[in-house]
Design an enzyme around this catalytic site. Structure first.
Site, PDB file in Angstrom:
ATOM      1  CG  ASP A   1      34.593 -15.119  25.080  1.00 62.91           C
ATOM      2  OD1 ASP A   1      35.608 -15.791  24.817  1.00 62.91           O
ATOM      3  OD2 ASP A   1      34.554 -14.253  25.976  1.00 62.91           O
TER       4      ASP A   1
ATOM      5  CG  ASP B   1      39.735 -16.712  24.111  1.00 64.78           C
ATOM      6  OD1 ASP B   1      38.528 -17.001  23.986  1.00 64.78           O
ATOM      7  OD2 ASP B   1      40.127 -15.702  24.718  1.00 64.78           O
TER       8      ASP B   1
END
Length: 449
Positions: free
Chosen positions: A106, A326
């Site tokens: 992440d 992201d």
């Protein structure tokens, strides 16, 4: 590091100005500065000692490791489709002795954490999930709740104010934008990683969350999260300070099974895009615009040869817009003023397909593909970036397979105003290199195999 350098530069400048002022004064004038030890400002002795030891150990460890390690960190990176999720996973070895955990990769999260049991808190056994038993690790050391680290430094990581005694661990309630959450205590721990030269390295004293509970669809099939945001407390910060200020990855097709993987690399590698990137494939990477995220500057979006009519403020972070990459978000989220032109513009080329609304899929534009569809009829979607670079995702990355016989446009509206997010499906089958020293993002199409 950028903030520290700025502070030191300012201090040197102030000192120089004081000395120059004194030199221009009379001979009997002298500069006198009061020098106080920083620890006189911290009232609790126990917390002060813990902070001193922690800071000194971290500094010494960093110095030693910089001399010791050669090569870069190399971690397997694969799709989570076999676990029923659209996230990407890698494995980390945590503790002493090292135990293996499957974690979500992440780039939008600062905290690295694992499913954990400590002092009776946490589940001892969970189906298809590993559990880190903190008290069995020789290197596990909690962060005290009275320390400056807990009270000040970790405030942005959702540290809690609960602190009944100095020996109580610093706890957190970490919240994610999609509503997922993790609760536990902060600790310093060792993570063992593989290197590009085939050896292994033990990274000691990393901030790791011991999560006794967590919830959210994002964690399906995972034992935790590898936090890769641009932050002093993320895994990226430690890895790039030791091996070189570059982070690179190549996301395989999101529908690939777990036997197909590529690598997540920290430091310098022979697979670097810098030697393979065609002209126009490098753009500025803004590390201070929307912290702690990796922000890029989009100028516009085109479909085929047509530039879409999107207001410039959509891309302006100073007015609530802006764009980030992201790896922890699956679909691509666009502000309403960009979303509408993109999806309606693409939908014009899909009129031969029957529009459907599958249950449980919150995407506006979905189509039945049972009769077959030639993707080559769909024009090229292009993101035009600052500096002249153009990102041209593969067609399967914006017309995605959402269910058997169903294809959907891989976008969602983020509202107005909103930060635009280029999700992991849009990034698939590209090699991405984040140069944190030069503040550039380089990219090139790749099979990632």
């Amino acid at each position: 590091m950028q903030r520290i350098k700025t502070s030191l530069s300012c201090l040197c400048l102030i000192t120089t100005l004081l000395l120059l002022t004194a030199a221009d004064s009379t001979e009997d004038t002298a500069v006198r500065l009061k020098l106080a030890h920083r620890d006189t400002l911290w009232p609790n002795p126990l917390s002060r000692i813990e902070d001193i030891i922690g800071a000194d150990q971290k500094r010494h460890s960093l110095i030693s490791r910089k001399r010791k390690f050669k090569g870069g960190v190399k971690m397997d990176l694969g799709s989570g489709i076999d676990y029923g999720t659209a996230q990407y996973f890698t494995e980390v070895r945590v503790g002493t002795p090292a135990k293996k955990f499957r974690v979500v990769v992440d780039t939008g999260s600062e905290l690295t954490w694992v499913n954990c049991r400590y002092r009776g808190r946490g589940k001892g056994k969970v189906k298809n999930r590993r559990v880190f038993r903190a008290e069995e690790s020789k290197s596990f050391k909690t962060v005290g709740c009275f320390t400056q680290t807990c009270k000040v430094d970790l405030m942005n990581l959702f540290s809690l104010s609960t602190c009944p005694t100095p020996s109580t661990p610093c706890s957190y309630d970490y919240r994610y934008a999609d509503g997922s959450a993790a609760q536990g205590v902060f600790a310093k721990e060792t993570i063992t990683v593989g290197l590009t030269n085939g050896r292994k390295a033990r990274l000691r004293g990393l901030l790791v969350g011991c999560s006794s509970s967590f919830s959210g669809q994002s964690f399906q099939g995972a034992d935790g999260v590898l936090g890769l945001a641009f932050s002093d407390f993320s895994f990226t910060s430690t890895a790039t300070s030791l091996f070189g200020a570059k982070l690179s990855y190549c996301l395989v097709d999101h529908l690939s099974n777990k036997n197909i993987s590529n690598y997540l690399i920290f430091g310098y590698s022979s697979s670097s895009t810098s030697t393979k990137t065609a002209p126009g494939r490098t753009t500025p990477l803004d590390l201070t615009l929307i912290p702690p995220f990796y922000a890029i500057n989009i100028i516009g979006i085109s479909i085929g040869d047509d530039m879409l009519d999107i207001p410039t403020q959509v891309w302006d972070a100073t007015t609530g817009g802006g764009t980030i990459l992201d790896s922890g978000t699956s679909l691509t989220l666009l502000a309403e003023a960009a979303y509408k032109p993109v999806v309606t513009g693409l939908a014009r080329y899909l009129v031969e397909l029957k529009r459907v609304k599958p249950e449980g899929i919150p995407i506006e534009y979905c189509f039945s593909s049972t009769s077959g569809f030639n993707e080559s009829k769909l024009p090229q979607l292009t993101f035009h970036l600052k500096g002249g670079a153009r990102f041209e995702p593969h067609r399967k990355s914006y017309l995605v397979d959402a269910a058997p016989g169903v294809k959907c446009l891989g976008f969602m509206s983020a509202g107005t105003p909103a930060t635009n997010v280029v999700g992991n499906i849009m990034q698939q089958n590209y090699l991405w290199e984040f140069d944190l020293m030069a503040s550039t993002l380089s990219f090139a199409p790749s099979t990632c195999t």
